[in-house]
Design an enzyme around this catalytic site. Structure first.
Site, PDB file in Angstrom:
ATOM      1  N   GLU A 249       4.173  -5.650   7.734  1.00 36.37           N
ATOM      2  CA  GLU A 249       3.265  -4.696   8.380  1.00 36.37           C
ATOM      3  C   GLU A 249       3.438  -4.616   9.892  1.00 36.37           C
ATOM      4  O   GLU A 249       3.264  -3.549  10.487  1.00 36.37           O
ATOM      5  CB  GLU A 249       1.807  -5.056   8.063  1.00 36.37           C
ATOM      6  CG  GLU A 249       1.366  -4.738   6.635  1.00 36.37           C
ATOM      7  CD  GLU A 249       1.567  -5.894   5.692  1.00 36.37           C
ATOM      8  OE1 GLU A 249       0.910  -5.934   4.641  1.00 36.37           O
ATOM      9  OE2 GLU A 249       2.391  -6.787   6.000  1.00 36.37           O
TER      10      GLU A 249
ATOM     11  N   ALA B 287       0.836  -1.198   0.000  1.00 34.89           N
ATOM     12  CA  ALA B 287       0.000   0.000   0.000  1.00 34.89           C
ATOM     13  C   ALA B 287       0.873   1.251   0.000  1.00 34.89           C
ATOM     14  O   ALA B 287       1.994   1.245   0.529  1.00 34.89           O
ATOM     15  CB  ALA B 287      -0.925   0.003   1.207  1.00 34.89           C
TER      16      ALA B 287
ATOM     17  N   GLY C  29       0.834  -5.540   0.786  1.00 30.60           N
ATOM     18  CA  GLY C  29      -0.256  -5.738  -0.156  1.00 30.60           C
ATOM     19  C   GLY C  29       0.189  -6.339  -1.477  1.00 30.60           C
ATOM     20  O   GLY C  29      -0.602  -6.978  -2.172  1.00 30.60           O
TER      21      GLY C  29
ATOM     22  N   GLU D 193       0.152  -9.925  -0.818  1.00 28.26           N
ATOM     23  CA  GLU D 193      -1.242 -10.338  -0.680  1.00 28.26           C
ATOM     24  C   GLU D 193      -1.917 -10.456  -2.047  1.00 28.26           C
ATOM     25  O   GLU D 193      -2.752 -11.342  -2.258  1.00 28.26           O
ATOM     26  CB  GLU D 193      -1.987  -9.365   0.226  1.00 28.26           C
ATOM     27  CG  GLU D 193      -1.548  -9.469   1.685  1.00 28.26           C
ATOM     28  CD  GLU D 193      -2.278  -8.521   2.608  1.00 28.26           C
ATOM     29  OE1 GLU D 193      -2.936  -8.986   3.546  1.00 28.26           O
ATOM     30  OE2 GLU D 193      -2.183  -7.291   2.384  1.00 28.26           O
TER      31      GLU D 193
END
Length: 260
Positions: free
Chosen positions: A177, A109, A154, A157
């Site tokens: 994270e 992100a 992300g 992910e």
């Protein structure tokens, strides 16, 4: 059928099941209008449909070099529209997700954008990211993540939401994270254990440790590890094999494997 037509058809199916009455019909119209008027193309998400013998293979290319493909609002909208369109595209048989940015698949992100968001905007962004990756995971066709360089947060992910992962030797994967006091919120805590087992997943998530391609393959996170720069040719080789199969049977096998 064009992209706008496919999105309209998808929205019609969705809202015809969930809305009724004058007020809801007005809300339905406003929702259609808002979503359809949003741009379907994105400078940071480029779609290329291969042709001739490779017709049926679609390449989704991440292109945000100034941030190493960090996912901001604009890229997220582009990803979502792309996956919605591909779901309705009967000509697509296999999808490759790759990057045009050297040494970066996706850095996760966009934390600079995130710092400017309110708490409610952050929650909306995370929910949107999660649902977008759920769309990717549920596509009716096989998906291949082509990973060269960093696939973090992300970015990992998104790769976990694909059916297959092909890594160049320079790939670095991780969910860092926890080092930022953030919980992986886009499905990584569910999808990673399914691939590598709970014990290994817990260690990677709790520590935020980054791993290289060879270790990723040894624990079952990557399907193949190839020399740096060779991930796309290997992914294309596999995509061609998939593309040659009977698609109706393949779609049934995908459904069975995903729900097993």
């Amino acid at each position: 059928m064009g992209a706008l037509g496919m999105v309209t058809r998808s929205l019609t199916r969705h809202y015809s099941k969930k809305t009724s009455g004058p007020f809801k019909l007005h809300h339905q119209y406003q929702s259609w209008r808002t979503l359809i008027l949003e741009p379907l193309s994105s400078e940071s998400v480029q779609v290329r449909r291969l042709s001739d013998a490779d017709s049926g293979i679609v390449e989704v290319n991440l292109h945000r070099p100034e941030t190493k493909n960090a996912i901001g609002n604009e890229m997220l909208r582009g990803l979502r529209h792309t996956f919605e369109t591909l779901e309705m595209d009967d000509d697509a048989n296999v999808v490759m997700i790759s990057s045009s940015v050297p040494k970066a698949f996706c850095a996760g992100a966009d934390l600079k954008e995130r710092k400017e968001m309110t708490a409610s905007e952050v929650q909306f962004f995370v929910n949107s990211l999660r649902s977008t990756f759920a769309l990717l995971e549920a596509l009716r066709v096989p998906t291949i993540a082509v990973i060269e360089g960093a696939a973090l947060g992300g970015g990992l992910e998104m790769a976990l939401s694909c059916d297959l992962r092909i890594c160049g030797e320079n790939a670095v994967l991780g969910l860092p994270e926890t080092g930022l006091a953030i919980i992986p919120g886009a499905g990584g805590t569910q999808r990673l254990p399914r691939l590598v087992g709970k014990a290994v997943a817990k260690e990677l998530i709790f520590t935020g440790r980054r791993i290289e391609a060879k270790e990723a393959m040894s624990i079952g996170l990557a399907n193949y590890t190839v020399p740096a720069g060779e991930a796309r040719p290997k992914a294309l080789e596999i995509a061609r094999e998939i593309n040659s199969k009977v698609q109706e049977l393949l779609s049934l096998m995908i459904l069975i494997l995903r729900i097993s």
